[in-house]
Design a protein around this motif. Sequence first.
Motif, PDB file in Angstrom:
ATOM      1  N   HIS A 225      25.539 -64.410  67.543  1.00 47.13           N
ATOM      2  CA  HIS A 225      24.890 -64.781  66.290  1.00 47.13           C
ATOM      3  C   HIS A 225      26.034 -65.000  65.303  1.00 47.13           C
ATOM      4  O   HIS A 225      26.822 -64.094  65.041  1.00 47.13           O
ATOM      5  N   VAL A 226      26.155 -66.220  64.764  1.00 44.16           N
ATOM      6  CA  VAL A 226      27.353 -66.612  64.026  1.00 44.16           C
ATOM      7  C   VAL A 226      27.081 -66.722  62.523  1.00 44.16           C
ATOM      8  O   VAL A 226      26.162 -67.440  62.103  1.00 44.16           O
ATOM      9  N   THR A 227      27.896 -66.026  61.742  1.00 49.00           N
ATOM     10  CA  THR A 227      27.891 -66.155  60.286  1.00 49.00           C
ATOM     11  C   THR A 227      29.217 -66.757  59.851  1.00 49.00           C
ATOM     12  O   THR A 227      30.286 -66.263  60.235  1.00 49.00           O
ATOM     13  N   VAL A 228      29.159 -67.827  59.071  1.00 39.94           N
ATOM     14  CA  VAL A 228      30.359 -68.454  58.506  1.00 39.94           C
ATOM     15  C   VAL A 228      30.412 -68.124  57.022  1.00 39.94           C
ATOM     16  O   VAL A 228      29.429 -68.299  56.295  1.00 39.94           O
ATOM     17  N   TYR A 229      31.584 -67.649  56.576  1.00 42.59           N
ATOM     18  CA  TYR A 229      31.742 -67.199  55.182  1.00 42.59           C
ATOM     19  C   TYR A 229      32.943 -67.904  54.555  1.00 42.59           C
ATOM     20  O   TYR A 229      34.044 -67.880  55.100  1.00 42.59           O
ATOM     21  N   ASP A 230      32.724 -68.546  53.415  1.00 42.97           N
ATOM     22  CA  ASP A 230      33.804 -69.240  52.711  1.00 42.97           C
ATOM     23  C   ASP A 230      33.428 -69.343  51.231  1.00 42.97           C
ATOM     24  O   ASP A 230      32.242 -69.394  50.893  1.00 42.97           O
ATOM     25  N   HIS A 231      34.429 -69.405  50.387  1.00 42.84           N
ATOM     26  CA  HIS A 231      34.162 -69.488  48.943  1.00 42.84           C
ATOM     27  C   HIS A 231      34.024 -70.926  48.452  1.00 42.84           C
ATOM     28  O   HIS A 231      33.695 -71.151  47.290  1.00 42.84           O
ATOM     29  N   ARG A 232      34.252 -71.903  49.324  1.00 41.74           N
ATOM     30  CA  ARG A 232      34.269 -73.308  48.903  1.00 41.74           C
ATOM     31  C   ARG A 232      32.966 -74.014  49.275  1.00 41.74           C
ATOM     32  O   ARG A 232      32.699 -74.264  50.454  1.00 41.74           O
ATOM     33  N   PRO A 233      32.130 -74.364  48.307  1.00 42.77           N
ATOM     34  CA  PRO A 233      30.868 -75.050  48.595  1.00 42.77           C
ATOM     35  C   PRO A 233      31.071 -76.361  49.350  1.00 42.77           C
ATOM     36  O   PRO A 233      30.245 -76.725  50.198  1.00 42.77           O
ATOM     37  N   ALA A 234      32.147 -77.070  49.063  1.00 39.16           N
ATOM     38  CA  ALA A 234      32.381 -78.340  49.744  1.00 39.16           C
ATOM     39  C   ALA A 234      32.601 -78.133  51.240  1.00 39.16           C
ATOM     40  O   ALA A 234      32.281 -79.004  52.059  1.00 39.16           O
ATOM     41  N   SER A 235      33.152 -76.980  51.616  1.00 37.54           N
ATOM     42  CA  SER A 235      33.404 -76.701  53.031  1.00 37.54           C
ATOM     43  C   SER A 235      32.160 -76.168  53.737  1.00 37.54           C
ATOM     44  O   SER A 235      31.823 -76.596  54.847  1.00 37.54           O
ATOM     45  N   THR A 236      31.470 -75.234  53.094  1.00 37.32           N
ATOM     46  CA  THR A 236      30.293 -74.640  53.741  1.00 37.32           C
ATOM     47  C   THR A 236      29.114 -75.614  53.800  1.00 37.32           C
ATOM     48  O   THR A 236      28.190 -75.416  54.590  1.00 37.32           O
ATOM     49  N   ALA A 244      25.575 -72.957  62.928  1.00 43.99           N
ATOM     50  CA  ALA A 244      25.763 -71.550  62.585  1.00 43.99           C
ATOM     51  C   ALA A 244      24.420 -70.930  62.210  1.00 43.99           C
ATOM     52  O   ALA A 244      23.565 -71.583  61.615  1.00 43.99           O
ATOM     53  N   ASP A 245      24.233 -69.665  62.559  1.00 46.73           N
ATOM     54  CA  ASP A 245      22.986 -68.979  62.217  1.00 46.73           C
ATOM     55  C   ASP A 245      22.884 -68.698  60.730  1.00 46.73           C
ATOM     56  O   ASP A 245      21.789 -68.673  60.168  1.00 46.73           O
ATOM     57  N   ARG A 246      24.018 -68.494  60.098  1.00 46.39           N
ATOM     58  CA  ARG A 246      24.028 -68.185  58.669  1.00 46.39           C
ATOM     59  C   ARG A 246      25.324 -68.695  58.063  1.00 46.39           C
ATOM     60  O   ARG A 246      26.394 -68.541  58.656  1.00 46.39           O
ATOM     61  N   ILE A 247      25.215 -69.298  56.889  1.00 48.80           N
ATOM     62  CA  ILE A 247      26.390 -69.779  56.157  1.00 48.80           C
ATOM     63  C   ILE A 247      26.337 -69.170  54.766  1.00 48.80           C
ATOM     64  O   ILE A 247      25.330 -69.290  54.051  1.00 48.80           O
ATOM     65  N   VAL A 248      27.407 -68.505  54.382  1.00 49.02           N
ATOM     66  CA  VAL A 248      27.462 -67.837  53.081  1.00 49.02           C
ATOM     67  C   VAL A 248      28.585 -68.442  52.258  1.00 49.02           C
ATOM     68  O   VAL A 248      29.724 -68.548  52.726  1.00 49.02           O
ATOM     69  N   THR A 249      28.251 -68.812  51.032  1.00 49.91           N
ATOM     70  CA  THR A 249      29.258 -69.324  50.096  1.00 49.91           C
ATOM     71  C   THR A 249      29.419 -68.306  48.976  1.00 49.91           C
ATOM     72  O   THR A 249      28.520 -68.127  48.151  1.00 49.91           O
ATOM     73  N   ALA A 250      30.542 -67.614  48.976  1.00 52.36           N
ATOM     74  CA  ALA A 250      30.782 -66.574  47.979  1.00 52.36           C
ATOM     75  C   ALA A 250      32.255 -66.204  47.988  1.00 52.36           C
ATOM     76  O   ALA A 250      32.951 -66.433  48.981  1.00 52.36           O
ATOM     77  N   PRO A 251      32.761 -65.627  46.889  1.00 54.96           N
ATOM     78  CA  PRO A 251      34.167 -65.197  46.846  1.00 54.96           C
ATOM     79  C   PRO A 251      34.473 -64.157  47.910  1.00 54.96           C
ATOM     80  O   PRO A 251      33.600 -63.375  48.311  1.00 54.96           O
ATOM     81  N   ALA A 252      35.705 -64.134  48.348  1.00 54.49           N
ATOM     82  CA  ALA A 252      36.116 -63.202  49.404  1.00 54.49           C
ATOM     83  C   ALA A 252      35.872 -61.752  49.005  1.00 54.49           C
ATOM     84  O   ALA A 252      35.501 -60.929  49.848  1.00 54.49           O
ATOM     85  N   VAL A 253      36.067 -61.428  47.725  1.00 55.18           N
ATOM     86  CA  VAL A 253      35.914 -60.037  47.285  1.00 55.18           C
ATOM     87  C   VAL A 253      34.469 -59.563  47.361  1.00 55.18           C
ATOM     88  O   VAL A 253      34.205 -58.362  47.289  1.00 55.18           O
ATOM     89  N   GLU A 254      33.523 -60.489  47.537  1.00 56.69           N
ATOM     90  CA  GLU A 254      32.112 -60.113  47.608  1.00 56.69           C
ATOM     91  C   GLU A 254      31.598 -60.037  49.039  1.00 56.69           C
ATOM     92  O   GLU A 254      30.388 -59.927  49.275  1.00 56.69           O
ATOM     93  N   LEU A 255      32.510 -60.078  50.003  1.00 58.01           N
ATOM     94  CA  LEU A 255      32.100 -60.127  51.408  1.00 58.01           C
ATOM     95  C   LEU A 255      31.138 -58.996  51.769  1.00 58.01           C
ATOM     96  O   LEU A 255      30.090 -59.233  52.372  1.00 58.01           O
ATOM     97  N   ARG A 257      29.113 -57.405  50.061  1.00 57.92           N
ATOM     98  CA  ARG A 257      27.811 -57.526  49.419  1.00 57.92           C
ATOM     99  C   ARG A 257      26.873 -58.438  50.195  1.00 57.92           C
ATOM    100  O   ARG A 257      25.655 -58.274  50.164  1.00 57.92           O
ATOM    101  N   HIS A 258      27.435 -59.394  50.881  1.00 58.46           N
ATOM    102  CA  HIS A 258      26.633 -60.412  51.543  1.00 58.46           C
ATOM    103  C   HIS A 258      26.513 -60.235  53.052  1.00 58.46           C
ATOM    104  O   HIS A 258      25.606 -60.810  53.664  1.00 58.46           O
ATOM    105  N   VAL A 259      27.414 -59.482  53.649  1.00 54.79           N
ATOM    106  CA  VAL A 259      27.419 -59.318  55.104  1.00 54.79           C
ATOM    107  C   VAL A 259      27.435 -57.831  55.447  1.00 54.79           C
ATOM    108  O   VAL A 259      28.265 -57.078  54.916  1.00 54.79           O
ATOM    109  N   ALA A 260      26.533 -57.397  56.314  1.00 55.82           N
ATOM    110  CA  ALA A 260      26.517 -56.006  56.783  1.00 55.82           C
ATOM    111  C   ALA A 260      27.639 -55.841  57.808  1.00 55.82           C
ATOM    112  O   ALA A 260      27.462 -56.120  58.988  1.00 55.82           O
ATOM    113  N   LEU A 261      28.788 -55.398  57.338  1.00 56.98           N
ATOM    114  CA  LEU A 261      29.974 -55.377  58.192  1.00 56.98           C
ATOM    115  C   LEU A 261      29.860 -54.394  59.352  1.00 56.98           C
ATOM    116  O   LEU A 261      30.493 -54.596  60.398  1.00 56.98           O
ATOM    117  N   ASP A 262      29.062 -53.345  59.211  1.00 57.04           N
ATOM    118  CA  ASP A 262      28.938 -52.401  60.318  1.00 57.04           C
ATOM    119  C   ASP A 262      28.144 -52.983  61.483  1.00 57.04           C
ATOM    120  O   ASP A 262      28.126 -52.409  62.567  1.00 57.04           O
TER     121      ASP A 262
END
Length: 272
Positions: A225-236, A244-255, A257-262
């Motif tokens: 199950h693939v999540t792609v994370y990037d801060h650049r709207p033009a790229s995502t 991809a199952d999920r694409i998140v556009t947000a600053p790296a410092v907010e990772l 908040r948006h992804v359950a890392l565990d």
Amino acid sequence: MGTRALLERFATWRASGRPLVLATVVATAGSTYSKPGHRILIAASDEWQGLVSGGCLEGDLALHAERVRSDGVARVIDYDLRLEAGDVFGLGVGCDGFIRVLLQRLDPDRGFEPFATIARHLADGPAAPYLVVTAPQGELAPGATLVGAPDGGTALAHDLSPAATRALLPLLTAAGARPAPATLPGATAPGALTGRLAPLPRLLVLGAGPDVPPLVTMARLLDFHVTVYDHRPASTGRPELAPADRIVTAPAVELARHVALDGVAAAVVMSH
């Protein structure tokens, strides 16, 4: 041919409203293409998703599945390929092992159980123990299925009475991660298969550059199950990332908040 493809085909066939047959490998010996716990779906004599063998047994298995689809009676089919001639149905088969397959009908009017519950755990989790009866024992018939719940209870008791469910709970509790034979209460030989339903592993891809789409495609083929994370709207926002199952556009410092890392099994850093 993996779990993701099986789940996607199940969703398509389920929407059509026609009965299906679930084939589960419940025992093997020697060299075999698949091992206990492996599942495929059969919709018709010429339609199936997944492989039990390298394509040698599926046609015959589909014929047995037609009988199961017709009368609704679960059946266990044995293929013993340990013959010296190595020929089954006139074909030279490369595996010289024994394989036992349980066939169960999935009825629309019964919610396509037990596979509907199995599919939910495989797709979204959480991991759950399961037990499927493979040999008759008293009131227990082949195909009766028990799936555990996160709180230690039962998420599904398919073709099982309350008393039988209670009797089988110890086997469910003892189920390990790897599918294994289990002996039913009062029996002298294994009559069930136990194991755990593990959801698709989650891959976090950090970055959405032009080298990411091939990685996403390969990861999906490998059942991630693939999540792609990037801060650049033009790229995502590029269409090549649509698989991809999920694409998140947000600053790296907010990772966090948006992804359950565990819940992430692996991460790949695809940025500078």
